[in-house]
Design an enzyme around this catalytic site. Structure first.
Site, PDB file in Angstrom:
ATOM      1  N   GLU A 299      -1.744   1.387  -5.858  1.00  0.00           N
ATOM      2  CA  GLU A 299      -2.300   2.233  -4.792  1.00  0.00           C
ATOM      3  C   GLU A 299      -3.605   2.864  -5.245  1.00  0.00           C
ATOM      4  O   GLU A 299      -4.558   2.974  -4.476  1.00  0.00           O
ATOM      5  CB  GLU A 299      -1.303   3.308  -4.355  1.00  0.00           C
ATOM      6  CG  GLU A 299       0.064   2.786  -3.916  1.00  0.00           C
ATOM      7  CD  GLU A 299       0.016   1.635  -2.922  1.00  0.00           C
ATOM      8  OE1 GLU A 299      -0.916   1.581  -2.101  1.00  0.00           O
ATOM      9  OE2 GLU A 299       0.912   0.757  -2.984  1.00  0.00           O
ATOM     10  N   HIS A 302      -6.473   0.492  -5.022  1.00  0.00           N
ATOM     11  CA  HIS A 302      -6.925   0.267  -3.643  1.00  0.00           C
ATOM     12  C   HIS A 302      -8.084   1.178  -3.255  1.00  0.00           C
ATOM     13  O   HIS A 302      -8.813   0.886  -2.308  1.00  0.00           O
ATOM     14  CB  HIS A 302      -5.783   0.538  -2.656  1.00  0.00           C
ATOM     15  CG  HIS A 302      -4.986  -0.680  -2.276  1.00  0.00           C
ATOM     16  ND1 HIS A 302      -5.563  -1.869  -1.937  1.00  0.00           N
ATOM     17  CD2 HIS A 302      -3.633  -0.865  -2.120  1.00  0.00           C
ATOM     18  CE1 HIS A 302      -4.608  -2.752  -1.601  1.00  0.00           C
ATOM     19  NE2 HIS A 302      -3.434  -2.168  -1.727  1.00  0.00           N
TER      20      HIS A 302
END
Ligand code: 0A1
Ligand code: ZN
Length: 856
Positions: A299, A302
């Protein structure tokens, strides 16, 4: 059946309008949340076309263009769109909607569960919050004001930086957030609740201090430390490896118990399934710790690969997911043993992604046709997508690959782009022609390589001939030859040859000649799994033995062992009486005696899984496959019993540590346990491990071994485990899963009973997956029982889930739609249940898409 039509990549058009700023005011209420959305909108180009906004599952309260409130005759409203015509070049559009978060069991858009308000907007959930151009190429700057009761919801969070907060009448309060980075609406997030907060900070390489905040359920602070440490490691790694620095002043992570997926990279406010945040020594396994770190990293990564540069449209999903998975895999490989990490990645591709590619939902990593976008968060887009990025890394080399990444950001920071843009940056930065390579993006299916060789002792030359085959896939796509990088190592039993390298297979058939080869070598092919393909080469046992011992690359040594096992499992499927040669056991004895690290040895000893074998055999009888694997396993256990006992005992310790060596020791110890569980004395051994365990890895291994081998102690250890862990949601998920894996003919009865267990709730995706998913995915023996009771059980649960949470239903249908892997009898039984599902009158788009593909 309900009517839903697919969308096609080829139909992509730039939007007619852009939305540059979004000002949201969200007044939270259980059943009547009011969302006021003030947008600055302008036309793209000169035209008179109407504006059509996406919106569903909500009530439209009012529409205003600039200062004018529109009457119902001035717009058109239907189930999924709001259309407004006769608009000026530029205007302020204000839309007020009302939504019901408590009724939202699909967990898409704004939902409330376990006293927390939470959003999930990827892929198309924002349209359940307000009317919008819900597509990733519409990027806006967001300001979000949240209003809620101060006692129940002391924390009100959204993307970006906090700019204002204050008290209101009636015990209400508000917080306003501003995110300066333009973003697509799928990255919008809001969370409101009462949490414990773990605070920390990270100083970036340019000296900026970033606040780190981790929000967890009250009482869970002690279990959040590992996630925070993982976050800081990820931030540092991305700076060191890719020169990528975090950009906002604050990075927040919230752990929630109700979540459809693993986690979500919303800008500055990640929302995580608590399974990938919470971990402590007693309640989490070594794998849990590994996965928390990997998902936190994913995450975080990202923020650049996904958020700063995003996707033009959802067909490009692998642009961000394949690349980000590759990045998190590299990170994990750097944090742990790189070989063992790579083995874990490869197992997923071979067992599960290959099955997807061979099934009715086969699609390229960049799909061309989508009915329900949520169905495309697949192993193909993620894992094969990562393999495609990895192949570019292999072809270009690390330096050129990093130059490509740098150029990609220089060109596209702040934009919504395509996979073609990514490949162009890679190609331009490295001066490499990737035009043939690009077929990997558009072609579905698993390529098969047939390899033959010839050794000429007179001329001391060795020739390798490689042929590419591209089996037909369900989508009936025309196939092209691909650019396939193949790592080759030539190995001889006297181990004095140092030849090989990277071959580039580009044509149907190609031959390579190696000079100065003085004895016939054994080729170690596809080292490090250099391409996501199947490989056919006629190795004999002796060849594989040479590779297991002499290959210089650890991955190749492991892979040779897997091939040896797979060969015998295949034979045992057809002939359970087959006499097994002692060489298998001897090879494994060598493994046990070697001085490799224990984590690697553990991997070398594990047999290929049911799924991996099913993907490698045509129309298999599942019962025969289960039996074949267990015959081989029992043979190994019997032959190596004393070694397994000695190794097991040498690894038992009262001390608990979490370093790599200790993790490796536990892994090897539990593989030994797994073998010994087939022999006399298993019950006592397992019971003893259960009673002595001072960590979840060992405790879980004990109950799992009891379940898989249907040991006498099974009921007792399960009762004791539940007594010890009742109320701990994540651990109880494990307990439900182990119940579902029980290798006993009454397992369907057992899990049917558990559907009414006080701690079971089908509304909670983790719970549904733990019980129903573990049975369908991992209890291969009884899921495929000849009486079809396993298939019927899944049918019944899918019927319920279809109405409650279509995304979860759609994931859990996977083992049923992959019926083509199995023999005709099983295929027919599976199809009966699929036909019944297709008759449901409230069939969700998610299931409809898969059923249509499976039954056509
Ligand atoms: N982008 C997330 C995964 C994700 C996708 C869809 C979701 O809801 C439908 C939620 C999360 C990731 O790759 O981590
Ligand atoms: Zn992702």
């Amino acid at each position: 059946m309900t009517e839903f039509s697919p969308r096609y990549l080829k139909d992509y058009q730039v939007p007619d309008y852009k939305i540059t700023t979004v000002n949201l005011t969200i007044e939270l209420d259980d059943t009547k949340t009011v969302v006021t959305n003030v947008m600055e909108v302008s036309k793209v180009g000169v035209h008179q076309r109407a504006l059509t906004l996406d919106g569903e599952h909500m009530q439209l309260m009012s529409v205003m263009v600039n200062k004018d409130k529109l009457t119902a005759s001035q717009y058109q409203l239907n189930e999924s769109t709001l259309t407004i015509a006769d608009l000026p070049e530029q205007f302020t559009l204000t839309i007020t909607t009302q939504i019901n978060p408590v009724a939202n069991t699909a967990l898409e858009g704004l939902y409330k569960s376990a006293d927390v308000y939470c959003t999930q907007c990827e892929a198309e959930g924002f349209r359940r919050i307000t009317y919008f151009l819900d597509r990733p190429d519409v990027m806006a700057v967001y300001t979000t004001k949240i209003i809620a009761d101060k006692t129940s919801f002391p924390f009100l969070l959204a993307n970006g930086n906090k700019v204002e907060q204050g008290d209101l009448s009636n015990n209400m309060h508000f917080v306003t957030w501003h995110d300066p980075f333009p973003k697509p609406c799928y990255l919008f997030a809001l969370v409101a609740g009462d949490f414990d907060l773990l605070e920390d900070s990270f100083t970036t390489k340019s000296g900026r201090v970033v606040k780190l905040e981790l929000f967890v359920d009250k009482g869970n602070l002690s279990r959040s430390e590992h996630a925070m440490v993982s976050l800081k490691k990820s931030m540092l790694w991305d700076e060191q490896q890719f020169n990528l620095e975090y950009d906002l002043d604050i990075y927040m992570i919230v752990a929630v118990d109700f979540f459809n997926m693993g986690a979500m990279e919303n800008k500055g406010l990640n929302v995580f399934n608590s399974k990938f945040v919470l971990a402590d020594d007693l309640s989490a396994t070594d794998d849990d710790f590994f996965n928390v770190e990997a998902v936190i990293a994913h995450e975080y990564f990202h923020n650049w690969t996904g958020n700063r540069v995003t996707c033009r449209d959802w067909f490009q999903l692998s642009l961000k997911e394949g690349l980000t998975v590759f990045r998190d895999q590299q990170f994990s490989a750097d944090m742990h043993s790189s070989t063992v990490t790579r083995i874990k990645n490869v197992k997923i591709v071979r067992a599960q992604q290959f099955a997807e590619d061979a099934g009715p939902m086969a699609h390229p990593i960049r799909p061309e046709k989508v009915m329900e976008m949520n169905n495309f968060y697949t192993l193909t887009v993620y894992e094969k997508g990562s393999e495609v990025i990895r192949m570019m890394h292999t072809i270009l080399g690390d330096d050129a690959f990093k130059a490509g990444i740098k150029l990609y950001f220089e060109r596209h920071d702040g934009q919504a782009v395509t996979c073609d843009d990514f490949v162009a940056a890679m190609s331009d930065a490295s001066n490499t022609d990737l035009s043939q390579f690009k077929y990997w993006y558009s072609q579905s299916g698993t390529p098969e390589l047939s390899v033959s060789d010839e050794y000429d002792a007179k001329s001391n030359t060795y020739q390798l001939t490689i042929e590419q085959n591209h089996p037909e896939t369900h989508d009936k796509q025309e196939k092209h030859n691909l650019h396939i990088p193949i790592n080759v190592e030539l190995i001889t039993s006297d181990n004095n040859l140092n030849q090989g390298g990277l071959l580039h297979s580009k044509q149907k058939t190609q031959t390579w000649t190696f000079e100065n080869v003085f004895t016939k070598p054994v080729p170690a092919l596809l080292g490090n799994f250099s391409a996501p393909v199947k490989l056919n080469y006629q190795y004999n046992d002796q060849d594989l033995n040479v590779l297991m011992v002499n290959a210089s690359d650890e991955f190749n040594r492991w892979d040779a062992g897997q091939k040896l096992f797979a060969g015998y499992i295949k034979q045992l499927v057809n002939n359970a009486e087959l006499e097994l040669p002692m060489q298998i056991a001897e090879a494994l004895a060598q493994v046990l005696n070697s001085d490799a690290d224990n984590a690697f040895k553990a991997e070398q000893l594990v047999l290929p899984s049911f799924d991996e074998m099913a993907a490698a055999i045509d129309e298999v009888n599942p019962g025969a496959l289960v039996r074949a694997i267990s015959i081989l396993k029992r043979f190994i256990a019997e032959q190596l019993q004393s070694k397994f006992i000695a190794t097991y005992q040498s690894l038992c310790t009262n001390e608990f540590a979490k370093d790599g060596a200790a993790i490796g020791n536990r892994a090897l110890k539990n593989v030994c346990l797994d073998y010994l569980a087939l022999l006399d004395g298993a019950n006592e051994l397992v019971l003893n491990q259960f009673n002595q365990a001072n960590n979840m890895t060992d405790q879980l291994a004990a109950i799992k071994t009891a379940a898989l081998n249907d040991l006498i102690c099974f009921e007792d250890v399960m009762v004791e485990f539940a007594r010890q862990w009742q109320g701990n949601t994540l651990v109880m998920d494990k307990w439900f899963s182990i119940n579902a894996m029980h290798n006993n003919e009454n397992v369907v009865q057992r899990i049917t009973g558990l559907l009414t267990h006080p701690e079971f709730s089908i509304d909670n995706p983790n719970r549904a997956r733990a019980l129903i998913g573990a049975f369908a995915f991992y209890n291969s023996h009884y899921f495929h029982n000849k009486d079809a009771s396993g298939y019927k059980f899944l049918f019944e649960q899918l019927t319920k889930l279809n109405a409650i949470n279509p995304q979860v239903a759609s994931r859990l249908i996977t083992p049923l739609i992959q019926f083509k892997s199995f023999d005709n009898n099983h295929q027919q039984l599976m199809k009966v249940e699929l036909e019944k599902l297709s008759q449901l009158d409230n069939l969700s788009r998610d299931l409809l898409e898969k059923l249509t593909a499976a039954l056509q």
